[in-house]
Design a protein around this motif. Sequence first.
Motif, short mmCIF file in Angstrom:
data_model
loop_
_atom_site.label_atom_id
_atom_site.label_comp_id
_atom_site.label_asym_id
_atom_site.label_seq_id
_atom_site.Cartn_x
_atom_site.Cartn_y
_atom_site.Cartn_z
N GLU A 51 2.15 -35.99 -10.53
CA GLU A 51 1.88 -37.21 -11.09
C GLU A 51 1.94 -38.54 -10.03
N THR A 52 1.16 -39.75 -10.43
CA THR A 52 0.95 -40.70 -9.45
C THR A 52 2.05 -41.78 -9.98
N LEU A 53 1.74 -42.98 -9.07
CA LEU A 53 2.60 -44.03 -9.38
C LEU A 53 2.02 -44.76 -10.52
N ASP A 54 1.10 -44.65 -11.04
CA ASP A 54 0.65 -45.11 -12.48
C ASP A 54 1.02 -44.24 -13.59
N GLY A 55 1.65 -43.00 -13.29
CA GLY A 55 2.12 -42.31 -14.53
C GLY A 55 1.24 -41.33 -14.70
N SER A 56 0.30 -41.14 -14.30
CA SER A 56 -0.99 -40.25 -14.68
C SER A 56 -0.69 -39.11 -14.11
N GLY B 96 0.85 -41.76 -3.25
CA GLY B 96 1.99 -42.06 -4.41
C GLY B 96 2.10 -41.01 -5.18
N ASN C 200 7.67 -44.78 -11.06
CA ASN C 200 6.40 -44.81 -12.03
C ASN C 200 6.78 -44.85 -13.68
N PRO C 201 5.78 -45.42 -14.46
CA PRO C 201 6.12 -45.33 -15.72
C PRO C 201 6.90 -44.29 -16.60
N ASN C 202 6.90 -43.19 -15.94
CA ASN C 202 7.56 -42.06 -16.41
C ASN C 202 9.37 -42.05 -15.91
N ALA D 69 2.99 -44.71 -0.60
CA ALA D 69 2.24 -45.37 -1.27
C ALA D 69 0.92 -45.87 -0.60
N ARG E 125 9.83 -46.90 -5.40
CA ARG E 125 8.84 -47.17 -6.24
C ARG E 125 9.06 -46.08 -7.45
#
Length: 483
Positions: free
Chosen positions: A264-269, A250, A360-362, A211, A358
């Motif tokens: 993909e990253t921690l924000d889900g993108s 991340g 992510n949203p996925n 992160a 951590r």
Amino acid sequence: MKKIVVLGAGISGHTSALFLKRYLGDKAEIHVVSPASNYNWIPSNIWVGVGKMDPSEVKISLAPIYKEQNINFHQGKGIELWPEGNEQITSPFIIYETTTSATTEKKSLEYNFLINATGPKLNFSATPGLGPEGHSVSVCTPEHAVEASHQLSQLILEMKNGNKKTLVIGTGHGMCTCEGAAFEYVFNVDFELRQHNVRHMAELIYITNEAQLGDFGVNGMQLNVGGFLTSSKVFAESLYLERDVKFILGAHVRRVEKNKVEYETLDGSIHALNFDFAMLLPPFRGNSMQTFNKSGLEITDQIYTPAGFMKVDANYQAKHYDDWSHKDWPEYYINPKYSNIYAIGIAFAPPHQISIPRTNPNGVMIAPAPPRTGMPSATMGRVVARNIANIIIGNNEKLKTCSMAELGAACVASAGADLFHGSAVSIVMSPVVPNFSDYPLTGRNDEETYGEIGLAGHWLKRLLHTVFIYKAKAKPFWWVIPE
């Protein structure tokens, strides 16, 4: 006479075998079972990967060493574990498999004590297209590193001909460990590009599941740098910015295609990154063996975690991150079901991560797994060997502990392999697993946790290469060289 079987001949297994022989002499039979015929000093694979070392300089043949030490060497892979014996063989035993060009043969080997030091399984298949059989290179083995060096050399030639290139280096999965190896490789590549006067033709990108930079799978640290406390985040960021290495934090690599990474990253993108060269490290699995009780019932899941790592005297209770403790970590590396079985190095199952987990949203976990290599692995090997020797000899000395919440670790990461212009990052942390009971401010001893970078670090790393190869060869007074 007691018989001790060591599975694996990497840093932890090889160290165990040599110290067992030193402590016990002819009081026990020492057997090493390993699928590899060579010992590999893995930290120097980085230099093979940039063409600064030949594979022969990082490998040594095991059979002559073990013959000279009167240690029995069996080149093969453990496939079954029978810790209670069975109807045919009443003692605990393993079954290992040997393979030649013509045949595959299974053999059994009885033991009184077993040390599992099988190291990691390089799990390239966790990410589609990852690895030498896919679309990226690796420095995990000398052979992998040679291919990485060849591809890098070709890329440098193309840059000299006026072609700009993008190089991506880092972790190839959200649950990777050994971020330090990727950190080391990216700066060696940067150095090589500068040496060849093509750095301006290259975009160098570091992609990591951390992160923040400087996490290294240990949740970062506060470093004493020149008498001032500096976070490893700031320390690492300054290196990347000074050397114009871009970074992506991340990140979980979803797949690697020819000349393209999808992550993909921690924000889900989800993103795509084109490349001309990619060195991405794989996640690890354990080298579990099918395990059976005396009646032949499989009990593998009682001995190993689902990831293939062996359970030891750790607290594996599921807890929230804030409730994790340094006391959860093993002290003796003894399997809780069978007290004559030990697991050390990467083979043992850590009770939890050290870095903050951590998701992510996925629903994808993106967090470094705990590092258990190098100095801690070798220390475990020596201490477990000492404890087993004391039990066999009948020494009433209290068993020694070597929890990673007590052990310090020193890492010298090359940042350019050259005797006069190279450099290395030297980091010492104590302990590896934060202990907030003894060190409430940072979890680590501020006086023993420090970092610096410079040419002297390169000289030190080159010296360490020579010294540890000497030690691995069991040359005179090898045992006085610390882990």
